[in-house]
Design a protein around this motif. Sequence first.
Motif, PDB file in Angstrom:
ATOM      1  N   TYR A   1       0.826  -1.202   0.000  1.00 29.08           N
ATOM      2  CA  TYR A   1       0.000   0.000   0.000  1.00 29.08           C
ATOM      3  C   TYR A   1       0.866   1.261   0.000  1.00 29.08           C
ATOM      4  CZ  TYR A   1      -3.156   3.713   0.972  1.00 29.08           C
ATOM      5  OH  TYR A   1      -3.840   4.903   0.856  1.00 29.08           O
ATOM      6  N   TRP A   2       1.779   1.336   0.973  1.00 28.88           N
ATOM      7  CA  TRP A   2       2.577   2.582   1.091  1.00 28.88           C
ATOM      8  C   TRP A   2       3.515   2.764  -0.097  1.00 28.88           C
ATOM      9  CZ3 TRP A   2       0.723   6.084   3.964  1.00 28.88           C
ATOM     10  CH2 TRP A   2       0.130   5.801   5.198  1.00 28.88           C
TER      11      TRP A   2
ATOM     12  N   THR B   1     -14.362   4.638   6.779  1.00 25.30           N
ATOM     13  CA  THR B   1     -13.547   4.944   5.584  1.00 25.30           C
ATOM     14  C   THR B   1     -14.162   4.301   4.352  1.00 25.30           C
ATOM     15  OG1 THR B   1     -11.605   4.948   7.018  1.00 25.30           O
ATOM     16  CG2 THR B   1     -11.182   4.865   4.652  1.00 25.30           C
TER      17      THR B   1
ATOM     18  N   ARG C   1      -0.994   3.407  -3.047  1.00 25.09           N
ATOM     19  CA  ARG C   1      -1.522   4.763  -2.788  1.00 25.09           C
ATOM     20  C   ARG C   1      -1.260   5.689  -3.971  1.00 25.09           C
ATOM     21  NH1 ARG C   1       2.220   8.300   0.499  1.00 25.09           N
ATOM     22  NH2 ARG C   1       4.255   7.302   0.315  1.00 25.09           N
TER      23      ARG C   1
ATOM     24  N   ASN D   1      -6.507   2.738   5.013  1.00 22.45           N
ATOM     25  CA  ASN D   1      -6.296   2.010   3.754  1.00 22.45           C
ATOM     26  C   ASN D   1      -5.153   0.998   3.904  1.00 22.45           C
ATOM     27  OD1 ASN D   1      -8.295   3.429   2.492  1.00 22.45           O
ATOM     28  ND2 ASN D   1      -6.939   4.863   1.442  1.00 22.45           N
TER      29      ASN D   1
ATOM     30  N   THR E   1      -7.486   8.320   7.132  1.00 28.73           N
ATOM     31  CA  THR E   1      -7.939   7.354   6.112  1.00 28.73           C
ATOM     32  C   THR E   1      -6.776   6.661   5.400  1.00 28.73           C
ATOM     33  OG1 THR E   1      -8.151   9.201   4.594  1.00 28.73           O
ATOM     34  CG2 THR E   1     -10.172   8.445   5.665  1.00 28.73           C
ATOM     35  N   GLU E   2      -5.664   7.378   5.220  1.00 21.91           N
ATOM     36  CA  GLU E   2      -4.501   6.739   4.583  1.00 21.91           C
ATOM     37  C   GLU E   2      -4.064   5.520   5.393  1.00 21.91           C
ATOM     38  OE1 GLU E   2      -1.600   8.079   1.951  1.00 21.91           O
ATOM     39  OE2 GLU E   2      -3.611   7.707   1.196  1.00 21.91           O
ATOM     40  N   ARG E   3      -4.014   5.716   6.712  1.00 20.78           N
ATOM     41  CA  ARG E   3      -3.595   4.603   7.573  1.00 20.78           C
ATOM     42  C   ARG E   3      -4.646   3.491   7.581  1.00 20.78           C
ATOM     43  NH1 ARG E   3      -1.688   7.656  12.816  1.00 20.78           N
ATOM     44  NH2 ARG E   3      -1.997   5.650  13.814  1.00 20.78           N
TER      45      ARG E   3
ATOM     46  N   ARG F   1     -12.483  11.525   6.915  1.00 26.52           N
ATOM     47  CA  ARG F   1     -11.351  12.447   7.101  1.00 26.52           C
ATOM     48  C   ARG F   1     -11.779  13.662   7.907  1.00 26.52           C
ATOM     49  NH1 ARG F   1      -9.404  10.742   2.184  1.00 26.52           N
ATOM     50  NH2 ARG F   1     -10.644  12.225   0.977  1.00 26.52           N
TER      51      ARG F   1
END
Lengths: 304, 439
Positions: free
Chosen positions: A80-81, A173, A85, A191, A187-189, A181
């Motif tokens: 993901y990271w 999310t 993304r 995901n 939300t990034e975390r 958000r």
Amino acid sequence: MDILVSSVVAGVLIGMVLALVALGLTIIFGVMDIVNFAHGEFLMLGMYTGLLTANATGMDPLLGIPVAAVVGYLLGVACYWGFIRFLLRGPMVAQLLGTFGLMLLLRNLALLLFGSEDRGVNAGLLVGKSVDFGMGVIVPATKLAAAALSLVSFVGVWLLMNRTRVGKALTATALNAQAARYMGIPTERMNALAWGIGGATVTIAGALIVNFWSVNPYVGLLFTMIAFTIVALGGFGSVPGALAAGIVVGLLMEIPGIWDSVAYATEWDWMMDVPVTSFKYTFVYLAYFVIMVVRPRGLFGWKH
Amino acid sequence: MGRKGKRTVVTLLAALVALALPAGPGRAAEKVVKIGVIYPLTGGAAAAGRELRAGVELAADIINNVMPGIDMEMAKSAGIPGLGGAKIQLLIRDHEGNPTLGADLAKKLILDDKVDGILGCYHSSVTKTVSAVCEQYGVPMINGSSTSPALTERGFKWFWRTTPHDRWFTKDLFELLKGLTEGKVRGVPAVPKEEIGTIASACEKTEWGSHVSGLIKELADQYGFKVRKSLLYAAKSADLSSEVRSLKASRAGVYLFASYTSDAILMVKTLKAQRAAPKVIWGQDAGFEKPEFRKTLGDDIVGVLTRTVFLPKVADVKKVAGQVNALYKKRTGHDLGGASARAFTGLQAWYHVLNKAGSTDPAAIQKAANEIVIPGSELVVPWAGIDFQNTGSEMGQNVLGSGLIGQYQKNDKGEIVLEIVYPFDLATADMIYPFPGWK
């Protein structure tokens, strides 16, 4: 009669394991609307992790499951990271091609690292053992254990999603990332967490499956197709849906056994001559096609 | 000119003189005959590939060097006498079990590497495409180990097959089953027909397995057996449990298989897990005969039958087989098997054909192959010899081959060995009947 009962039992058991294979796919799709073509390759890596852990340590292959879970979680988060993304910023087709590329990368990495030969677990606490339920119904112990552990994993994920703050944040999310958000949910975390959970569940499934199926770098494609069918049938994003659909797909795969039980009970030669076993996966793909046409949302779909 | 300049000139002159000298005997370019070898070195049949490669490399060594301990014509001289002592050079390629890749490799070997002939390819499906390429370019191909009958039914002019094919092998099986009912099998009193009168077969879906499946049906009819179930499964299946349930459902007394290595292992594991209890389990060679099959499954294969063309026990009746087997075992750590012995014999056939042809011209090779008769005493395999048919419906087929049926048994030392149970007059042990099942 015994063959009918055996087939139904086998279908339910393998269905529970296949449901776990699909669970990660449905979570990832539910949270961020991305279809992961590399899902089967995650499973393949889980199979290799279970196998190699057992070979390296000499312990029972089932004890390799926590290792597989950690490997899957880290792989999911790293994917993901490091990759996904960026894809999310692009159009849908970029996401599809991106995960397709990831599939090819993981498959060829496995080819490089492990070679192309089929490998399987030949020794273990339950390997080669069977449980006789009477009436001619004999179930391999490894499949029984895999189904039970799959159910435990399902309950664990369901509790995480529905009984914890993190799970609620994940659901939020999934339902509306923008609103989440605004509410202060990272939300990034979330995901990344979805990818982590998705990766862990599928590698756990891999470590379970390697106890009774052999593994090679190409094995992922079959499971990707089956997982897609389960997700489509159960509904994108639905955890209970994945379990129910998994069992349905497991039963579809056992149609040949059900057919045989009728053929031998009636002694109809024409039925015996139909090569149903050769088409065992055809019924699964046919179901996928029908569902896509008739009810694209699936049986338990909650996303629109 | 300074000292440095002089030294440079002298060095250059010396180099020029050295280049201009005629090449001494030690530097003569060795004559070689290039044989393209196409085998599955990776993929599901990689285990077989390793055996094939070891067999063919051993044969090349015996051809290229004098080997006093081997009673074969090709061990008596270094290289091929008919070609002035030319050495065999193997160009080994990996087709991965893929017919399209096999055909591409054959084209490259013919067009780029300019090989004089081809040997391969194990999988009948790959042999089919590779032989088509050889036919197109007029390059001779010898096949040592593909057993689909269809391969020699195409009227090809550049294709010869040393191994017997599946029709012969499957006939051997039915002769054994018939022998069981007639009390001809060593150590087994006559078995009532109803015990083994029904058959269930599971064969992999490629060219080879599909053909075996058809042959089983055809010969079962001829011999008065009933096929209760005949199923095809995808090679390299990850799971065969529904197939095994289907076999069990048939209640057949005899289970017959045509499987490559990974499938054969998985099939036996699944039969054990589901406690299948047939009277006879027989495999059509391939996976059922590989060292991996024995190594992985151990005691679980005691009582399993496999057709083969070579067993170490052959050494008891053929001295030359024992000599080559000892050499092979020294190199690889295990005995010659059906795959390695036939790969060895395939290259041996190349040696005899080239020696007789006295040229690498394709037409000369073709003529030699069509006329050659290699006596059985030259071969490690228990055949009457090699004599290729060059007319009629089986163009290029060796008509002097024959098969064996072995059974896995445990010897006094607790090792799993293959004992010959058919032909009846070559039997090396009492047959275990019925199949003992699994603990």
